[in-house]
Scaffold this active site. Sequence first.
Site, PDB file in Angstrom:
ATOM      1  NE  ARG A   1     -66.639 -82.063  69.570  1.00 45.15           N
ATOM      2  CZ  ARG A   1     -66.570 -80.731  70.345  1.00 45.15           C
ATOM      3  NH1 ARG A   1     -66.819 -81.027  71.509  1.00 45.15           N
ATOM      4  NH2 ARG A   1     -66.725 -79.839  69.596  1.00 45.15           N
TER       5      ARG A   1
ATOM      6  CE  LYS B   1     -62.999 -77.990  66.981  1.00 37.33           C
ATOM      7  NZ  LYS B   1     -64.266 -77.032  67.419  1.00 37.33           N
ATOM      8  CG  ASN B   2     -63.142 -74.134  65.884  1.00 37.98           C
ATOM      9  OD1 ASN B   2     -64.101 -74.976  65.817  1.00 37.98           O
ATOM     10  ND2 ASN B   2     -62.793 -73.559  67.067  1.00 37.98           N
TER      11      ASN B   2
ATOM     12  CG  ASP C   1     -61.002 -72.578  71.638  1.00 38.96           C
ATOM     13  OD1 ASP C   1     -61.595 -72.738  72.462  1.00 38.96           O
ATOM     14  OD2 ASP C   1     -61.358 -72.396  70.423  1.00 38.96           O
TER      15      ASP C   1
ATOM     16  CB  CYS D   1     -70.997 -77.733  76.231  1.00 36.15           C
ATOM     17  SG  CYS D   1     -69.792 -76.353  75.813  1.00 36.15           S
TER      18      CYS D   1
ATOM     19  NE  ARG E   1     -69.673 -72.555  73.763  1.00 36.24           N
ATOM     20  CZ  ARG E   1     -69.141 -73.342  72.740  1.00 36.24           C
ATOM     21  NH1 ARG E   1     -68.921 -74.671  72.738  1.00 36.24           N
ATOM     22  NH2 ARG E   1     -68.665 -72.679  71.457  1.00 36.24           N
TER      23      ARG E   1
HETATM   24  N1  EPU Z   1     -71.839 -65.475  73.385  1.00 36.54           N
HETATM   25  C1  EPU Z   1     -73.079 -64.599  73.812  1.00 36.54           C
HETATM   26  N2  EPU Z   1     -73.965 -64.835  73.204  1.00 36.54           N
HETATM   27  C2  EPU Z   1     -74.094 -65.535  71.922  1.00 36.54           C
HETATM   28  C3  EPU Z   1     -73.026 -66.095  71.502  1.00 36.54           C
HETATM   29  C4  EPU Z   1     -71.810 -66.008  72.544  1.00 36.54           C
HETATM   30  O1  EPU Z   1     -72.961 -64.169  75.217  1.00 36.54           O
HETATM   31  O2  EPU Z   1     -75.066 -65.507  71.334  1.00 36.54           O
HETATM   32  C5  EPU Z   1     -70.647 -65.452  74.562  1.00 36.54           C
HETATM   33  C6  EPU Z   1     -70.222 -66.785  74.886  1.00 36.54           C
HETATM   34  O3  EPU Z   1     -70.760 -67.316  75.953  1.00 36.54           O
HETATM   35  C7  EPU Z   1     -68.680 -66.442  75.227  1.00 36.54           C
HETATM   36  C8  EPU Z   1     -68.482 -65.427  74.025  1.00 36.54           C
HETATM   37  O4  EPU Z   1     -69.765 -64.850  73.751  1.00 36.54           O
HETATM   38  O5  EPU Z   1     -68.527 -65.763  76.412  1.00 36.54           O
HETATM   39  C9  EPU Z   1     -67.792 -65.772  72.929  1.00 36.54           C
HETATM   40  O6  EPU Z   1     -68.293 -66.789  72.145  1.00 36.54           O
HETATM   41  P1  EPU Z   1     -68.550 -67.256  70.737  1.00 36.54           P
HETATM   42  O7  EPU Z   1     -69.766 -67.083  70.137  1.00 36.54           O
HETATM   43  O8  EPU Z   1     -67.357 -66.438  69.988  1.00 36.54           O
HETATM   44  O9  EPU Z   1     -68.264 -68.616  70.667  1.00 36.54           O
HETATM   45  P2  EPU Z   1     -68.668 -69.714  69.421  1.00 36.54           P
HETATM   46  O10 EPU Z   1     -68.627 -68.872  68.189  1.00 36.54           O
HETATM   47  O11 EPU Z   1     -69.736 -70.320  69.832  1.00 36.54           O
HETATM   48  C10 EPU Z   1     -66.098 -70.228  68.690  1.00 36.54           C
HETATM   49  C11 EPU Z   1     -65.476 -71.613  68.619  1.00 36.54           C
HETATM   50  C12 EPU Z   1     -65.113 -72.168  70.075  1.00 36.54           C
HETATM   51  C13 EPU Z   1     -64.551 -71.035  70.583  1.00 36.54           C
HETATM   52  C14 EPU Z   1     -65.201 -69.709  70.889  1.00 36.54           C
HETATM   53  C15 EPU Z   1     -64.380 -68.424  71.307  1.00 36.54           C
HETATM   54  C16 EPU Z   1     -66.477 -72.837  66.858  1.00 36.54           C
HETATM   55  C17 EPU Z   1     -67.076 -73.774  66.193  1.00 36.54           C
HETATM   56  N3  EPU Z   1     -66.270 -72.783  68.145  1.00 36.54           N
HETATM   57  O12 EPU Z   1     -67.328 -70.768  69.549  1.00 36.54           O
HETATM   58  O13 EPU Z   1     -64.326 -73.450  70.065  1.00 36.54           O
HETATM   59  O14 EPU Z   1     -64.055 -71.218  72.157  1.00 36.54           O
HETATM   60  O15 EPU Z   1     -65.351 -69.308  69.494  1.00 36.54           O
HETATM   61  O16 EPU Z   1     -63.154 -68.407  70.428  1.00 36.54           O
HETATM   62  O17 EPU Z   1     -65.856 -71.861  65.822  1.00 36.54           O
HETATM   63  C18 EPU Z   1     -63.155 -75.305  70.660  1.00 36.54           C
HETATM   64  O18 EPU Z   1     -62.899 -75.320  69.631  1.00 36.54           O
HETATM   65  O19 EPU Z   1     -62.871 -76.105  71.689  1.00 36.54           O
HETATM   66  C19 EPU Z   1     -64.283 -74.281  70.931  1.00 36.54           C
HETATM   67  C20 EPU Z   1     -65.019 -74.289  72.011  1.00 36.54           C
END
Ligand code: EPU
Length: 421
Positions: free
Chosen positions: A399, A22-23, A307, A116, A121
Amino acid sequence: MDKFLIEGGRRLSGSISISGAKNACLPILAATLLSDDKSIIRNVPNLRDMSTMLKILKNFGARVQQDADKITIEPKGYKKYIAPYDLVSTMRASVCVLGPLLAKQKRAEVSFPGGCVIGPRPIDLHLKGLRALGVDIKIEKGYIIADGRKMRGANVYLGGHFGSSVLATANTMMAATLIKGVTVIENAACEPEVTDLATFLIKMGAKIKGLGTHQIIIEGVKRLHGAEHSVIADRIEAGTYIIAAAVTKGDITLRNAKLENLVAVADKLAEAGLDIRKVPNGIRARYVRKLKPMDITTLPYPGFPTDLQAQFMSLMTVTEGISVITEKIYPERFIHISELGRMGANIQLEGASAIITGVKSLSGAPVMASDLRASAALVLAGLVAKDVTEVHRIYHLDRGYEDIEEKLTQLGARVWREKER
Ligand code: EPU
């Protein structure tokens, strides 16, 4: 709304196929907007999040054709650049259309994705990456309004309080593909999903180096063409079924799963006593002895994935001894604790750490799913609990887990779906 019913106590065995990730798929579908040409994406899982992303692409004017797990996208001539609230609010990953829209259209208006249930986030790293490339960004009426007319390559450090960011890296990398000059992303995320996206971009004609490392270098090109790509297998889905093998004392083979993308998980489970190994075209996980308690800390890849934290917690609730989980990515991602408690689990939360004292058995109960991975954790707990567990609000599961009840049934579980009354 549907609910899941699970009659626990069956040992799972047999073999299933792991679906596309998915991701990895979500940003790859968004990346098709970088070209006018047709792209073909294969191994796309049939999930609600994919439908949401396809709706967003169609809303921009792309033509989308779906044939089982193959999706054909032809964005030719699309002009729209606004991703409205009603489409973006149901899925945070929609934010990854920002990078492609800016690269291709030089402007984007995307509704702010918000927080969320797994905690706040923020998107500051997304904005930092894009601003470094010269994008002018304002937040107005809940929208990110971005003007990319002055974009050019630049150096940017994308580290935050919790390390690297998967989707901020994806957005910055996609935005940099079609602009003048060289972009260097330091502290880039090196999750396999980011590498899969980069592999697709390279197939489209992008010049990217440093795949799978913390330094990604992108040299802008004038044009990208359409490409064909098959998405990697979902390591989180695979990890969830590996835990199903551990918790039910089973023996499961996961076709298409890649052990090399699950090294931290395999290491912890092997240390605890699970027999986990690579087999031709997959992974086999086999319960061979009583498991020992575990101590895990979630970290960016190649560390232990957040995850799979909730699913591991379910396993720990029935593992004799004291296990500890420290959550270093989403310190508030613990909503499942109270639901596992309803099933008889003994868990104490101390800041961002959970201390789990294994109990002899869990007991089936009505429980409420709060997010995707927490839902999976409740299903795993249900598989080992006495009597019947009712998991409510399973739309979260839809999802992210393709055909979960079929796959579990194939492995010998008793699980079925009913309409909520
Ligand atoms: N963060 C920041 N600022 C930002 C972005 C992120 O502080 O601008 C922080 C987040 O709050 C978190 C950390 O950095 O503490 C890592 O977050 P990341 O940005 O890597 O998460 P994401 O890219 O929004 C993806 C996956 C998530 C998974 C995370 C971490 C997708 C669509 N989602 O989210 O997947 O938990 O990476 O590996 O790729 C799930 O599949 O259930 C899911 C939540």
